[in-house]
Design a protein around this motif. Structure first.
Motif, mmCIF file in Angstrom:
data_model
loop_
_atom_site.group_PDB
_atom_site.id
_atom_site.type_symbol
_atom_site.label_atom_id
_atom_site.label_comp_id
_atom_site.label_asym_id
_atom_site.label_seq_id
_atom_site.Cartn_x
_atom_site.Cartn_y
_atom_site.Cartn_z
ATOM 1 N N ASN A 1 -0.327 1.466 -3.555
ATOM 2 C CA ASN A 1 -1.536 1.521 -2.742
ATOM 3 C C ASN A 1 -2.808 1.291 -3.554
ATOM 4 O O ASN A 1 -2.943 1.832 -4.660
ATOM 5 C CB ASN A 1 -1.585 2.917 -2.079
ATOM 6 C CG ASN A 1 -2.640 3.019 -1.001
ATOM 7 O OD1 ASN A 1 -3.386 2.080 -0.744
ATOM 8 N ND2 ASN A 1 -2.706 4.181 -0.364
ATOM 9 N N SER B 1 -15.211 2.692 -3.536
ATOM 10 C CA SER B 1 -15.048 2.282 -2.152
ATOM 11 C C SER B 1 -14.284 3.376 -1.432
ATOM 12 O O SER B 1 -13.255 3.838 -1.945
ATOM 13 C CB SER B 1 -14.260 0.972 -2.114
ATOM 14 O OG SER B 1 -13.778 0.725 -0.816
ATOM 15 N N GLU B 2 -14.794 3.815 -0.318
ATOM 16 C CA GLU B 2 -14.130 4.819 0.508
ATOM 17 C C GLU B 2 -13.639 5.998 -0.329
ATOM 18 O O GLU B 2 -12.499 6.447 -0.204
ATOM 19 C CB GLU B 2 -12.976 4.181 1.289
ATOM 20 C CG GLU B 2 -13.454 3.072 2.211
ATOM 21 C CD GLU B 2 -12.377 2.492 3.124
ATOM 22 O OE1 GLU B 2 -11.206 2.488 2.726
ATOM 23 O OE2 GLU B 2 -12.737 2.059 4.236
ATOM 24 N N GLU C 1 0.422 3.618 3.268
ATOM 25 C CA GLU C 1 -0.855 3.563 3.982
ATOM 26 C C GLU C 1 -0.824 2.359 4.913
ATOM 27 O O GLU C 1 -0.537 1.235 4.495
ATOM 28 C CB GLU C 1 -1.992 3.437 2.959
ATOM 29 C CG GLU C 1 -3.337 3.244 3.626
ATOM 30 C CD GLU C 1 -4.437 4.080 2.988
ATOM 31 O OE1 GLU C 1 -4.154 4.867 2.072
ATOM 32 O OE2 GLU C 1 -5.584 3.940 3.446
ATOM 33 N N SER D 1 -1.719 -1.356 -8.742
ATOM 34 C CA SER D 1 -3.062 -0.891 -8.413
ATOM 35 C C SER D 1 -3.345 0.278 -9.335
ATOM 36 O O SER D 1 -2.459 1.100 -9.595
ATOM 37 C CB SER D 1 -3.119 -0.371 -6.973
ATOM 38 O OG SER D 1 -2.885 -1.393 -6.059
ATOM 39 N N TRP E 1 0.860 -1.185 0.000
ATOM 40 C CA TRP E 1 0.000 0.000 0.000
ATOM 41 C C TRP E 1 0.902 1.242 0.000
ATOM 42 O O TRP E 1 0.751 2.164 0.785
ATOM 43 C CB TRP E 1 -0.943 -0.018 1.218
ATOM 44 C CG TRP E 1 -2.087 -0.993 1.084
ATOM 45 C CD1 TRP E 1 -2.364 -1.811 0.027
ATOM 46 C CD2 TRP E 1 -3.131 -1.231 2.052
ATOM 47 N NE1 TRP E 1 -3.512 -2.543 0.281
ATOM 48 C CE2 TRP E 1 -3.996 -2.201 1.509
ATOM 49 C CE3 TRP E 1 -3.409 -0.704 3.322
ATOM 50 C CZ2 TRP E 1 -5.124 -2.670 2.193
ATOM 51 C CZ3 TRP E 1 -4.526 -1.174 3.997
ATOM 52 C CH2 TRP E 1 -5.373 -2.147 3.436
ATOM 53 N N LYS F 1 -9.448 -0.965 -6.530
ATOM 54 C CA LYS F 1 -10.391 -0.574 -5.484
ATOM 55 C C LYS F 1 -11.282 0.483 -6.128
ATOM 56 O O LYS F 1 -10.812 1.576 -6.446
ATOM 57 C CB LYS F 1 -9.626 0.003 -4.291
ATOM 58 C CG LYS F 1 -10.510 0.637 -3.213
ATOM 59 C CD LYS F 1 -9.676 1.049 -1.990
ATOM 60 C CE LYS F 1 -10.516 1.735 -0.926
ATOM 61 N NZ LYS F 1 -9.747 2.062 0.289
ATOM 62 N N ASN G 1 -5.501 2.694 -2.866
ATOM 63 C CA ASN G 1 -5.977 4.062 -3.074
ATOM 64 C C ASN G 1 -4.947 4.682 -4.011
ATOM 65 O O ASN G 1 -4.014 5.347 -3.585
ATOM 66 C CB ASN G 1 -6.040 4.830 -1.749
ATOM 67 C CG ASN G 1 -6.989 4.150 -0.768
ATOM 68 O OD1 ASN G 1 -8.093 3.759 -1.134
ATOM 69 N ND2 ASN G 1 -6.559 3.993 0.474
ATOM 70 N N SER H 1 -2.750 6.454 -7.030
ATOM 71 C CA SER H 1 -2.583 7.722 -7.725
ATOM 72 C C SER H 1 -2.639 7.462 -9.231
ATOM 73 O O SER H 1 -1.993 6.537 -9.736
ATOM 74 C CB SER H 1 -1.223 8.317 -7.361
ATOM 75 O OG SER H 1 -0.885 9.301 -8.305
ATOM 76 N N GLN I 1 -13.006 6.258 -3.543
ATOM 77 C CA GLN I 1 -12.284 6.027 -4.804
ATOM 78 C C GLN I 1 -13.266 6.047 -5.978
ATOM 79 O O GLN I 1 -14.407 5.598 -5.842
ATOM 80 C CB GLN I 1 -11.567 4.673 -4.759
ATOM 81 C CG GLN I 1 -10.418 4.615 -3.775
ATOM 82 C CD GLN I 1 -9.371 5.676 -4.053
ATOM 83 O OE1 GLN I 1 -8.919 5.846 -5.171
ATOM 84 N NE2 GLN I 1 -8.998 6.421 -3.007
ATOM 85 N N ASN J 1 -6.001 3.573 -10.491
ATOM 86 C CA ASN J 1 -7.100 4.468 -10.174
ATOM 87 C C ASN J 1 -8.058 4.405 -11.357
ATOM 88 O O ASN J 1 -7.648 4.618 -12.510
ATOM 89 C CB ASN J 1 -6.540 5.885 -9.988
ATOM 90 C CG ASN J 1 -7.610 6.892 -9.649
ATOM 91 O OD1 ASN J 1 -8.550 7.083 -10.409
ATOM 92 N ND2 ASN J 1 -7.464 7.548 -8.508
ATOM 93 N N ASN K 1 2.648 4.645 -1.398
ATOM 94 C CA ASN K 1 2.288 5.823 -2.187
ATOM 95 C C ASN K 1 3.503 6.356 -2.928
ATOM 96 O O ASN K 1 4.645 6.088 -2.545
ATOM 97 C CB ASN K 1 1.726 6.908 -1.265
ATOM 98 C CG ASN K 1 0.458 6.438 -0.573
ATOM 99 O OD1 ASN K 1 -0.444 5.898 -1.214
ATOM 100 N ND2 ASN K 1 0.386 6.628 0.747
#
Ligand code: BDP
Length: 637
Positions: free
Chosen positions: A187, A269-270, A139, A220, A131, A266, A189, A191, A272, A222, A133
């Motif tokens: 992450n 969710s939260e 994170e 991951s 996770w 992801k 989450n 970028s 994103q 976005n 960044n």
């Protein structure tokens, strides 16, 4: 006189030197073989992977001869070791298999002694999820900053700084020694910048470094990347321009990284972005990416960790099934649904996530959390293998195609913060290869390789480790209590936590529901009916107050304070007893650690000793704060 002074001086020097040479910063992880430089290694094949295997054996193996043989009859990553007298033969169908066999042989040498063995991994995807960044922070990372120092990785010259290279190499060796075969570098989450040309060139440098160790690179993403990078004015997965963007982006990635693994996502969710922003389903979003990746053999790991968006007001632990069950069968064949082991969020104890019962036509992976976000982070000694083994009692490994672990690795000298947190990385890797290993076998292996083979040490520390997760449950959240953590940082207790401005599902009071009469979340058919998502016999068992296993009691039931439990004592009395037991156990850790003082190098001994003090303080705080709060609730008029 002069002679005596000289002698004393030399003695002092020798003592200092000894203690320096014994100083141990933990940076060698479990890879601390003695340099032997003895073995003759032969192999018909030449490659960078074979070079690594050869080098490891030549330096550290204590046999006279080892032969590495490609044997196509063996399963993919599997290997076979045959040892006789002072020679051994390692066979595997692939070079990575030979590397795994090499590390298995060295592990045997350090633990049981070299013997014949045949082994193959249970899961084909054995991944770490970092996770990390782009700015170097991590994170939920508690062991320093990211190992990938992006500013020290040059995409043009394809070089990284010596420091990064050294650490990344050791990271790869550690993973290969366990059979971990993939890393998601960033992450969830994510970028959007991760997919820029600049960063992809850097990712390619890392991928080149990891490849010889059998580690594939994943990213991951976005979901809104094309729009966020300014290339499109929407991220709608049904928009042709967006689809074309992803196709071209994926082609570009594979030009740079031919064995790229795929994407972890992801979405919605939260906070994103995701397909839901355009009234499209998760399946529509995932399939767009899957189609772009398919031609190259890449996969999409789509996370089921979603709540809030389409199911506001529904019990949070039910939402993943509510969202994804209707979509089962609609995903492209290279989409895998990735779910956390429990239905909430990496709590010290949760029942298994019922999504594993409900999804039948989509491949699934489990996501475990190695970084101890909710289990004392890198301050508490908590060995997680017993928790993961518990999950596999309910969800059979052969129902899963992969396993992912949210990494606890950072740029701290010892990689993981707490010296014992290394055991969780180790255990994750060993279980990802063979989930039938017992947590005790694994802790013993780890202790022998990391500290000493001395029997008393190994026996008492493995016993301590084995119980440590249950002890943590006891001093934090016994009997099925969950999520009573301090807001956001998830470390200390905050049973009275409530903030009107945040979603109610982030507030402890939502989860324990304590009142004058009792405590616990009613999830039976009289309540949120979360039990209905479970297969039998669990559905019936969890639905019944009498039959519900007591470790899940307050997860599934709102129970009166003076309810008589199986031992004849009331719920309140039992709650007090559990908190007390947890605290007492941690107090014992400190005595046990004292007893092994002579068997551990000073530096690591002191580090652990100090951390145990912190853990003991924290355990007492958990007990005192929670019992005071629940005690007050109970005595309300
Ligand atoms: C929670 C973490 C949060 C993560 C989230 C996730 O608190 O930082 O982003 O899970 O898994 O446990 O997406």
């Amino acid at each position: 006189m002069n002679k005596t002074i000289r002698f004393l001086f030399l003695l002092a020097f020798a003592l200092t030197y000894c203690s320096i040479s014994r100083a141990e910063d933990g940076s060698d992880l479990w890879l601390r073989y003695n340099l032997v430089n003895k073995t003759q290694v032969s192999c018909e094949v030449n490659s960078s992977t074979i070079d690594i295997a050869k080098r490891e054996l030549e330096q550290f193996c204590s046999l006279d001869r080892v032969e590495l043989i490609i044997d196509k009859r063996l399963p993919n990553d599997g290997f076979r070791i045959k040892a006789e007298n002072e020679a051994a033969e390692i066979r595997a169908s692939r070079e990575t298999g030979l590397l795994y066999g090499t590390y298995a042989l060295l592990r045997q040498q350090e633990t049981t002694g070299v013997r014949n063995m045949k082994s193959a991994p249970r899961f084909s995807l054995r991944l770490l999820n970092h996770w990390d960044n782009l700015n170097g922070s991590i994170e939920r990372g508690y062991a320093g900053k990211s190992l990938w120092k992006w500013e020290e990785i040059d995409g043009h010259t394809k070089k990284m700084s010596e420091g990064v290279e050294r650490r990344v190499t050791q990271y790869c060796q550690a993973n290969a020694s366990l059979g971990i075969n993939g890393s998601v570098l960033n992450n969830v989450n994510a970028s959007p910048k991760m997919l820029s040309n600049e960063y992809l060139a850097k990712v390619a440098v890392l991928a080149d470094a990891m490849r010889p160790y059998g580690i594939r690179t994943f990213l991951s993403i976005n979901f809104a990347s094309p729009k966020a990078l300014g290339d499109t004015d929407t991220a709608d997965p049904l928009d042709p321009k967006v689809r074309q963007w992803w196709k071209e982006k994926v082609d570009e990635i594979y030009r740079k990284i031919p064995d790229f693994g795929g994407f972890l996502v992801k979405a919605n969710s939260e906070g994103q972005p995701g397909p839901g922003d355009y009234k499209r389903t998760h399946a529509e979003g995932a399939n767009m990416l899957a189609e772009a990746l398919e031609a190259h053999g890449g996969i999409v790991m789509w996370r089921s960790f979603v709540y809030g968006a389409n199911h506001k007001g529904e019990d949070r632990v039910k939402q993943a099934v509510s969202e994804f069950k209707p979509m089962d069968g609609l995903f492209h064949k290279n989409v895998i649904l990735q779910s956390k082991n429990g239905p909430l969020d990496f709590q010290p104890r949760e029942p298994y996530a019922p999504i594993f019962d409900n999804i039948k036509r989509t491949p699934q992976m489990v996501e475990l959390q190695i970084t101890q976000e909710y289990l004392g982070q890198s301050k508490h000694l908590v060995y997680l293998a017993p928790m993961w083994k518990e999950f596999f009692c309910f969800v059979r490994p052969d129902r899963l195609c992969g396993i992912a672990g949210v990494a606890n690795i950072g740029d701290d000298t010892n990689y993981c913060g707490h010296p014992f947190s290394q055991a969780n990385w180790y255990a994750f890797g060993r279980l990802s290869w063979d989930p039938s290993l017992s947590s005790e076998e694994i802790s013993k292996e780890w202790l022998m390789q990391t500290f000493t083979k001395e029997e008393h040490f190994v026996a008492s520390l493995s016993r301590l480790m084995e119980g440590s997760r249950e002890d943590c449950v006891d001093y934090m959240m016994p009997l099925g209590l969950h999520h009573i953590f301090k807001f956001d940082h998830h470390y200390g207790p905050e049973p009275d936590g409530f903030k009107a401005e945040y979603p109610i599902e982030w507030c402890p009071v939502y989860y324990h529901k304590a009142d004058a009469q009792g405590v616990g979340f009613e999830r039976t058919e009289k309540g949120s009916d979360a039990v209905a998502q479970y297969r039998n016999p669990y559905r019936k068992r969890y639905n019944s107050l009498r039959k519900c296993p007591e470790e899940y009691l307050l997860w599934f039931h709102h129970v009166d304070w003076d309810y008589r439990m199986r031992n004849g004592k009331t719920l309140w009395e039992n709650l007090v007893a559990h908190y007390d037991r947890g605290v007492r156990q941690v107090k014992d850790y400190r005595d046990i650690w004292q007893q092994v003082k002579n068997q551990v190098d000073t530096q690591r001994w002191q580090e652990v000793d100090q951390l145990l003090e912190v853990q003991y303080d924290n355990a007492q705080e958990w007990r005192d704060v929670c019992l005071e709060y629940f005690g007050k609730m109970r005595q309300q008029p």
